[in-house]
Scaffold this motif. Structure first.
Motif, short mmCIF file in Angstrom:
data_model
loop_
_atom_site.label_atom_id
_atom_site.label_comp_id
_atom_site.label_asym_id
_atom_site.label_seq_id
_atom_site.Cartn_x
_atom_site.Cartn_y
_atom_site.Cartn_z
N GLN A 176 0.86 -1.20 0.00
CA GLN A 176 0.00 0.00 0.00
C GLN A 176 0.89 1.24 0.00
OE1 GLN A 176 -2.78 0.02 3.28
NE2 GLN A 176 -3.40 2.14 2.92
N SER A 177 0.76 2.08 -1.04
CA SER A 177 1.58 3.30 -1.13
C SER A 177 1.06 4.35 -0.17
CB SER A 177 1.55 3.86 -2.55
OG SER A 177 2.26 3.00 -3.41
N VAL A 178 1.96 4.96 0.59
CA VAL A 178 1.57 6.04 1.50
C VAL A 178 2.56 7.20 1.36
CG1 VAL A 178 0.37 4.63 3.21
CG2 VAL A 178 2.84 4.95 3.41
N SER A 179 2.06 8.41 1.58
CA SER A 179 2.90 9.61 1.56
C SER A 179 3.25 10.00 2.99
CB SER A 179 2.17 10.77 0.88
OG SER A 179 1.80 10.39 -0.42
N LEU A 180 4.47 10.48 3.19
CA LEU A 180 4.92 10.84 4.54
C LEU A 180 4.73 12.33 4.80
CD1 LEU A 180 8.25 8.78 4.54
CD2 LEU A 180 5.95 8.07 5.21
N PRO A 181 4.46 12.73 6.04
CA PRO A 181 4.20 11.88 7.20
C PRO A 181 2.78 11.34 7.19
CG PRO A 181 3.97 14.16 7.84
CD PRO A 181 4.36 14.16 6.38
N VAL A 182 2.58 10.23 7.90
CA VAL A 182 1.24 9.62 7.93
C VAL A 182 1.10 8.76 9.18
CG1 VAL A 182 1.94 7.52 6.66
CG2 VAL A 182 -0.42 8.32 6.49
N VAL A 183 -0.14 8.62 9.64
CA VAL A 183 -0.48 7.62 10.66
C VAL A 183 -1.45 6.65 10.01
CG1 VAL A 183 -1.60 7.17 12.88
CG2 VAL A 183 -0.15 9.19 12.60
N ILE A 184 -1.12 5.37 10.05
CA ILE A 184 -1.96 4.32 9.45
C ILE A 184 -2.66 3.57 10.57
CG2 ILE A 184 -1.93 2.22 8.05
CD1 ILE A 184 0.86 3.42 6.98
N LYS A 206 16.23 11.05 7.14
CA LYS A 206 15.96 10.21 8.32
C LYS A 206 14.51 9.72 8.25
CE LYS A 206 15.28 11.50 12.74
NZ LYS A 206 15.57 12.12 14.04
N PHE A 207 14.34 8.42 8.43
CA PHE A 207 13.01 7.81 8.37
C PHE A 207 12.73 7.15 9.72
CE2 PHE A 207 10.57 3.84 7.56
CZ PHE A 207 9.37 4.42 7.21
N VAL A 208 11.57 7.47 10.31
CA VAL A 208 11.19 6.91 11.61
C VAL A 208 9.83 6.22 11.47
CG1 VAL A 208 10.77 7.36 14.06
CG2 VAL A 208 12.40 8.79 12.78
N ALA A 209 9.76 4.97 11.91
CA ALA A 209 8.49 4.23 11.91
C ALA A 209 8.24 3.74 13.34
CB ALA A 209 8.56 3.04 10.96
N GLU A 210 7.02 3.97 13.84
CA GLU A 210 6.71 3.55 15.22
C GLU A 210 5.31 2.95 15.28
OE1 GLU A 210 7.37 6.57 18.15
OE2 GLU A 210 6.99 5.18 19.81
N VAL A 211 5.22 1.80 15.94
CA VAL A 211 3.94 1.10 16.13
C VAL A 211 3.37 1.43 17.51
CG1 VAL A 211 2.82 -1.16 16.32
CG2 VAL A 211 4.62 -0.79 14.61
N PHE A 212 2.07 1.66 17.56
CA PHE A 212 1.34 1.82 18.82
C PHE A 212 0.28 0.73 18.85
CE2 PHE A 212 2.99 5.96 20.08
CZ PHE A 212 3.52 6.41 18.87
N TYR A 275 -3.52 -1.86 15.40
CA TYR A 275 -2.32 -1.04 15.59
C TYR A 275 -2.50 0.33 14.94
CZ TYR A 275 -1.22 -2.16 10.67
OH TYR A 275 -1.28 -2.30 9.31
N ARG A 276 -1.65 1.23 15.37
CA ARG A 276 -1.43 2.47 14.63
C ARG A 276 0.05 2.54 14.31
NH1 ARG A 276 -5.64 7.28 16.01
NH2 ARG A 276 -7.48 6.00 15.65
N LEU A 277 0.34 2.89 13.06
CA LEU A 277 1.72 2.95 12.59
C LEU A 277 2.00 4.39 12.17
CD1 LEU A 277 4.40 1.70 11.59
CD2 LEU A 277 3.21 1.13 9.44
N ARG A 278 2.93 5.03 12.86
CA ARG A 278 3.28 6.42 12.54
C ARG A 278 4.58 6.45 11.74
NH1 ARG A 278 3.52 10.22 17.53
NH2 ARG A 278 5.62 9.42 17.77
#
Ligand code: CA
Ligand code: CA
Length: 283
Positions: A176-184, A206-212, A275-278
Protein backbone atom coordinates in the motif's frame (compact mmCIF):
# COMPACT_ATOMS: atom_id res chain seq x y z
CA UNK A 1 -7.21 6.29 96.65
CA UNK A 2 -7.55 8.03 93.28
CA UNK A 3 -6.58 11.57 92.54
CA UNK A 4 -7.41 13.74 89.55
CA UNK A 5 -4.30 14.69 87.60
CA UNK A 6 -5.09 18.31 86.99
CA UNK A 7 -1.94 18.80 84.95
CA UNK A 8 -3.46 16.67 82.20
CA UNK A 9 -6.62 18.68 82.09
CA UNK A 10 -8.46 16.62 84.69
CA UNK A 11 -9.45 13.85 82.29
CA UNK A 12 -6.94 11.15 83.24
CA UNK A 13 -7.49 8.96 86.28
CA UNK A 14 -4.38 7.76 88.13
CA UNK A 15 -4.30 5.20 90.95
CA UNK A 16 -2.45 5.93 94.20
CA UNK A 17 -0.84 2.42 94.05
CA UNK A 18 2.67 3.11 92.61
CA UNK A 19 3.06 -0.53 91.37
CA UNK A 20 -0.04 -0.36 89.22
CA UNK A 21 -0.51 2.06 86.38
CA UNK A 22 -3.88 0.61 85.32
CA UNK A 23 -6.76 1.08 87.68
CA UNK A 24 -10.21 -0.52 87.52
CA UNK A 25 -11.56 2.36 85.40
CA UNK A 26 -8.68 2.00 82.94
CA UNK A 27 -9.29 -1.77 82.77
CA UNK A 28 -12.96 -1.07 81.98
CA UNK A 29 -11.86 1.36 79.30
CA UNK A 30 -9.48 -1.24 77.81
CA UNK A 31 -12.29 -3.85 77.79
CA UNK A 32 -14.60 -1.37 76.13
CA UNK A 33 -12.03 -0.52 73.45
CA UNK A 34 -11.36 -4.25 72.85
CA UNK A 35 -15.07 -4.95 72.53
CA UNK A 36 -15.42 -2.08 70.09
CA UNK A 37 -12.36 -2.99 68.03
CA UNK A 38 -13.15 -6.74 67.56
CA UNK A 39 -16.29 -6.19 65.48
CA UNK A 40 -14.37 -3.54 63.51
CA UNK A 41 -11.61 -6.10 62.82
CA UNK A 42 -14.09 -8.69 61.54
CA UNK A 43 -15.96 -6.05 59.57
CA UNK A 44 -12.71 -4.93 57.95
CA UNK A 45 -11.74 -8.55 57.22
CA UNK A 46 -15.14 -9.24 55.69
CA UNK A 47 -14.88 -6.06 53.61
CA UNK A 48 -11.50 -7.10 52.19
CA UNK A 49 -12.93 -10.54 51.37
CA UNK A 50 -15.84 -8.88 49.62
CA UNK A 51 -13.37 -6.76 47.68
CA UNK A 52 -11.47 -9.89 46.60
CA UNK A 53 -14.72 -11.47 45.41
CA UNK A 54 -15.63 -8.26 43.65
CA UNK A 55 -12.25 -8.07 41.96
CA UNK A 56 -12.71 -11.55 40.51
CA UNK A 57 -16.05 -10.61 38.97
CA UNK A 58 -15.54 -6.98 38.08
CA UNK A 59 -15.23 -6.23 34.35
CA UNK A 60 -11.85 -5.54 32.75
CA UNK A 61 -11.15 -3.74 29.49
CA UNK A 62 -8.34 -5.24 27.37
CA UNK A 63 -8.58 -3.15 24.21
CA UNK A 64 -11.00 -0.81 22.43
CA UNK A 65 -10.93 -0.84 18.61
CA UNK A 66 -10.50 1.54 16.93
CA UNK A 67 -8.11 3.16 19.41
CA UNK A 68 -9.55 6.56 18.51
CA UNK A 69 -12.51 8.19 16.77
CA UNK A 70 -13.21 11.71 15.47
CA UNK A 71 -15.45 14.07 17.44
CA UNK A 72 -18.94 14.98 16.29
CA UNK A 73 -19.89 11.78 14.43
CA UNK A 74 -21.36 8.51 15.64
CA UNK A 75 -18.82 5.66 15.52
CA UNK A 76 -18.89 2.03 16.61
CA UNK A 77 -16.22 1.05 19.11
CA UNK A 78 -15.68 -2.63 19.93
CA UNK A 79 -14.43 -3.18 23.46
CA UNK A 80 -12.89 -6.56 24.31
CA UNK A 81 -12.22 -7.66 27.86
CA UNK A 82 -13.31 -9.81 30.77
CA UNK A 83 -16.94 -10.14 32.00
CA UNK A 84 -18.18 -7.57 29.48
CA UNK A 85 -21.19 -9.65 28.36
CA UNK A 86 -23.14 -8.39 31.39
CA UNK A 87 -22.29 -4.71 30.77
CA UNK A 88 -25.09 -2.28 31.50
CA UNK A 89 -23.37 1.04 30.82
CA UNK A 90 -20.31 2.66 29.24
CA UNK A 91 -19.57 5.76 31.30
CA UNK A 92 -17.28 8.54 30.05
CA UNK A 93 -15.60 11.11 32.25
CA UNK A 94 -17.04 13.75 29.88
CA UNK A 95 -20.83 13.88 30.48
CA UNK A 96 -21.67 15.18 26.97
CA UNK A 97 -20.48 11.95 25.33
CA UNK A 98 -23.29 9.71 24.04
CA UNK A 99 -22.47 6.01 24.45
CA UNK A 100 -25.01 3.25 23.82
CA UNK A 101 -24.29 -0.48 24.01
CA UNK A 102 -25.63 -2.05 20.79
CA UNK A 103 -24.28 -5.60 21.25
CA UNK A 104 -22.73 -7.70 24.00
CA UNK A 105 -21.63 -11.33 23.97
CA UNK A 106 -19.23 -13.89 25.36
CA UNK A 107 -16.32 -14.53 22.99
CA UNK A 108 -13.76 -16.94 24.46
CA UNK A 109 -10.28 -16.62 22.93
CA UNK A 110 -9.36 -19.32 20.36
CA UNK A 111 -6.86 -22.15 20.98
CA UNK A 112 -6.93 -21.78 24.77
CA UNK A 113 -5.23 -18.40 24.51
CA UNK A 114 -4.95 -16.29 27.66
CA UNK A 115 -8.26 -14.43 28.23
CA UNK A 116 -6.36 -11.79 30.22
CA UNK A 117 -4.65 -10.81 26.96
CA UNK A 118 -7.51 -11.43 24.50
CA UNK A 119 -10.61 -11.04 26.67
CA UNK A 120 -13.49 -13.53 27.10
CA UNK A 121 -16.27 -11.22 25.92
CA UNK A 122 -16.95 -8.02 24.01
CA UNK A 123 -19.40 -5.18 23.62
CA UNK A 124 -20.09 -2.90 20.68
CA UNK A 125 -20.77 0.70 21.65
CA UNK A 126 -22.21 3.49 19.50
CA UNK A 127 -20.18 6.51 20.61
CA UNK A 128 -20.75 10.15 19.65
CA UNK A 129 -18.18 12.58 21.01
CA UNK A 130 -19.29 16.21 21.29
CA UNK A 131 -17.77 18.31 18.47
CA UNK A 132 -16.07 20.89 20.69
CA UNK A 133 -13.56 18.70 22.52
CA UNK A 134 -10.03 20.08 22.72
CA UNK A 135 -8.25 17.28 24.59
CA UNK A 136 -6.41 14.43 22.78
CA UNK A 137 -8.23 11.62 24.58
CA UNK A 138 -11.07 10.68 26.93
CA UNK A 139 -11.37 7.93 29.51
CA UNK A 140 -14.29 5.59 30.01
CA UNK A 141 -15.28 2.70 32.29
CA UNK A 142 -17.56 -0.29 31.77
CA UNK A 143 -20.25 -0.90 34.38
CA UNK A 144 -21.72 -4.36 35.13
CA UNK A 145 -23.87 -5.57 38.07
CA UNK A 146 -20.62 -6.89 39.66
CA UNK A 147 -18.79 -3.57 39.54
CA UNK A 148 -16.84 -1.17 37.37
CA UNK A 149 -13.74 -1.62 35.20
CA UNK A 150 -10.63 0.50 35.46
CA UNK A 151 -10.54 3.55 33.18
CA UNK A 152 -9.53 2.95 29.54
CA UNK A 153 -8.37 5.60 27.09
CA UNK A 154 -10.11 6.45 23.79
CA UNK A 155 -8.16 8.79 21.50
CA UNK A 156 -9.91 11.76 19.90
CA UNK A 157 -8.70 11.89 16.31
CA UNK A 158 -8.22 15.25 14.65
CA UNK A 159 -6.96 16.28 11.21
CA UNK A 160 -4.99 14.89 9.54
CA UNK A 161 -6.99 11.75 10.30
CA UNK A 162 -5.30 8.34 10.29
CA UNK A 163 -5.22 6.56 6.92
CA UNK A 164 -6.95 3.18 6.91
CA UNK A 165 -4.86 0.15 6.04
CA UNK A 166 -6.14 -1.49 2.82
CA UNK A 167 -5.92 -5.21 2.06
CA UNK A 168 -4.52 -6.94 0.12
CA UNK A 169 -1.11 -5.64 1.16
CA UNK A 170 0.67 -8.92 1.81
CA UNK A 171 3.86 -8.46 -0.21
CA UNK A 172 6.00 -6.02 -2.18
CA UNK A 173 3.75 -6.30 -5.25
CA UNK A 174 0.62 -5.57 -3.22
CA UNK A 175 2.23 -2.94 -0.98
CA UNK A 176 0.00 0.00 0.00
CA UNK A 177 1.58 3.30 -1.13
CA UNK A 178 1.57 6.04 1.50
CA UNK A 179 2.90 9.61 1.56
CA UNK A 180 4.92 10.84 4.54
CA UNK A 181 4.20 11.88 7.20
CA UNK A 182 1.24 9.62 7.93
CA UNK A 183 -0.48 7.62 10.66
CA UNK A 184 -1.96 4.32 9.45
CA UNK A 185 -4.75 2.60 11.39
CA UNK A 186 -4.71 -1.14 10.71
CA UNK A 187 -4.90 -4.61 12.14
CA UNK A 188 -3.56 -8.15 11.83
CA UNK A 189 -6.94 -9.94 11.83
CA UNK A 190 -5.64 -13.47 11.26
CA UNK A 191 -2.46 -15.41 11.96
CA UNK A 192 0.41 -15.01 9.48
CA UNK A 193 -1.07 -11.81 8.00
CA UNK A 194 1.52 -9.15 7.14
CA UNK A 195 0.96 -5.54 6.10
CA UNK A 196 3.44 -3.99 3.65
CA UNK A 197 3.64 -0.25 2.95
CA UNK A 198 5.52 1.41 0.09
CA UNK A 199 7.17 4.78 0.62
CA UNK A 200 9.35 7.05 -1.51
CA UNK A 201 12.51 8.22 0.25
CA UNK A 202 15.36 10.62 -0.37
CA UNK A 203 19.08 10.02 0.02
CA UNK A 204 20.26 10.96 3.52
CA UNK A 205 16.69 11.38 4.78
CA UNK A 206 15.96 10.21 8.32
CA UNK A 207 13.01 7.81 8.37
CA UNK A 208 11.19 6.91 11.61
CA UNK A 209 8.49 4.23 11.91
CA UNK A 210 6.71 3.55 15.22
CA UNK A 211 3.94 1.10 16.13
CA UNK A 212 1.34 1.82 18.82
CA UNK A 213 -0.48 -1.39 19.75
CA UNK A 214 0.48 -3.00 23.07
CA UNK A 215 0.43 0.45 24.64
CA UNK A 216 -3.31 0.55 23.89
CA UNK A 217 -3.88 -2.98 25.25
CA UNK A 218 -3.80 -4.80 21.87
CA UNK A 219 -2.30 -8.32 22.02
CA UNK A 220 -0.26 -7.64 18.84
CA UNK A 221 3.50 -8.05 19.44
CA UNK A 222 4.61 -6.06 16.41
CA UNK A 223 7.82 -6.45 14.41
CA UNK A 224 8.87 -3.91 11.77
CA UNK A 225 11.26 -4.58 8.89
CA UNK A 226 12.40 -2.03 6.32
CA UNK A 227 13.55 -3.22 2.87
CA UNK A 228 15.08 -1.35 -0.04
CA UNK A 229 13.78 -1.67 -3.61
CA UNK A 230 15.99 -4.73 -4.18
CA UNK A 231 14.49 -6.54 -1.18
CA UNK A 232 17.55 -6.15 1.07
CA UNK A 233 16.81 -5.61 4.77
CA UNK A 234 17.96 -2.17 5.94
CA UNK A 235 16.60 -2.20 9.49
CA UNK A 236 14.37 -4.25 11.77
CA UNK A 237 12.94 -3.85 15.25
CA UNK A 238 10.78 -6.08 17.43
CA UNK A 239 10.50 -4.36 20.82
CA UNK A 240 11.39 -0.80 21.75
CA UNK A 241 11.61 1.28 24.88
CA UNK A 242 10.30 -1.32 27.32
CA UNK A 243 7.26 -2.19 25.20
CA UNK A 244 6.55 -4.97 22.69
CA UNK A 245 5.68 -2.15 20.26
CA UNK A 246 8.31 -1.60 17.54
CA UNK A 247 10.23 1.50 16.50
CA UNK A 248 12.94 1.89 13.91
CA UNK A 249 14.93 4.90 12.82
CA UNK A 250 17.20 4.79 9.79
CA UNK A 251 19.01 7.19 7.44
CA UNK A 252 17.96 6.24 3.93
CA UNK A 253 20.99 5.43 1.75
CA UNK A 254 19.54 6.49 -1.61
CA UNK A 255 16.57 8.12 -3.29
CA UNK A 256 13.94 5.58 -4.27
CA UNK A 257 11.29 3.11 -3.20
CA UNK A 258 11.32 1.40 0.21
CA UNK A 259 9.02 -1.23 1.70
CA UNK A 260 8.05 -1.43 5.35
CA UNK A 261 6.65 -4.73 6.63
CA UNK A 262 4.56 -4.93 9.81
CA UNK A 263 3.76 -8.36 11.27
CA UNK A 264 3.14 -10.12 14.57
CA UNK A 265 6.39 -11.49 16.02
CA UNK A 266 4.64 -14.80 16.84
CA UNK A 267 2.53 -14.94 13.63
CA UNK A 268 -0.61 -14.53 15.72
CA UNK A 269 -3.65 -12.50 14.70
CA UNK A 270 -7.25 -11.76 15.59
CA UNK A 271 -9.92 -9.08 15.85
CA UNK A 272 -8.16 -7.35 18.76
CA UNK A 273 -4.76 -7.20 16.98
CA UNK A 274 -5.13 -3.53 16.04
CA UNK A 275 -2.32 -1.04 15.59
CA UNK A 276 -1.43 2.47 14.63
CA UNK A 277 1.72 2.95 12.59
CA UNK A 278 3.28 6.42 12.54
CA UNK A 279 5.73 7.17 9.70
CA UNK A 280 7.80 10.35 9.73
CA UNK A 281 10.83 11.83 8.05
CA UNK A 282 13.37 14.12 9.59
CA UNK A 283 16.76 15.59 8.85
CA1 CA B 1 -2.18 -7.74 5.26
CA1 CA C 1 7.37 -6.54 19.21
Amino acid sequence: MRTIDRNSGGSAVRTADPTSIVGPDMRSLCCLLLCLSLPLFFLSSATSQDKKADKKDTPKVVVAVPFGIPAGVKKTVTVRGLKLDTATEVRFAEPKVEAKISKKAKAPPPNNADPNKLGDSFIEVEVTLPPDLAQPHLEFIIVTPAGESSAHRLLIDSEPFPVAEKEPNNGFKQAQSVSLPVVIAGSIPQSQDVDVFRIDGQQGQKFVAEVFAARHGAPLDSILTLYDAAGQILASNDDSDGSTDSRLEVTLPAAGVYYLNLADAHDQGGPAFAYRLRLETGR
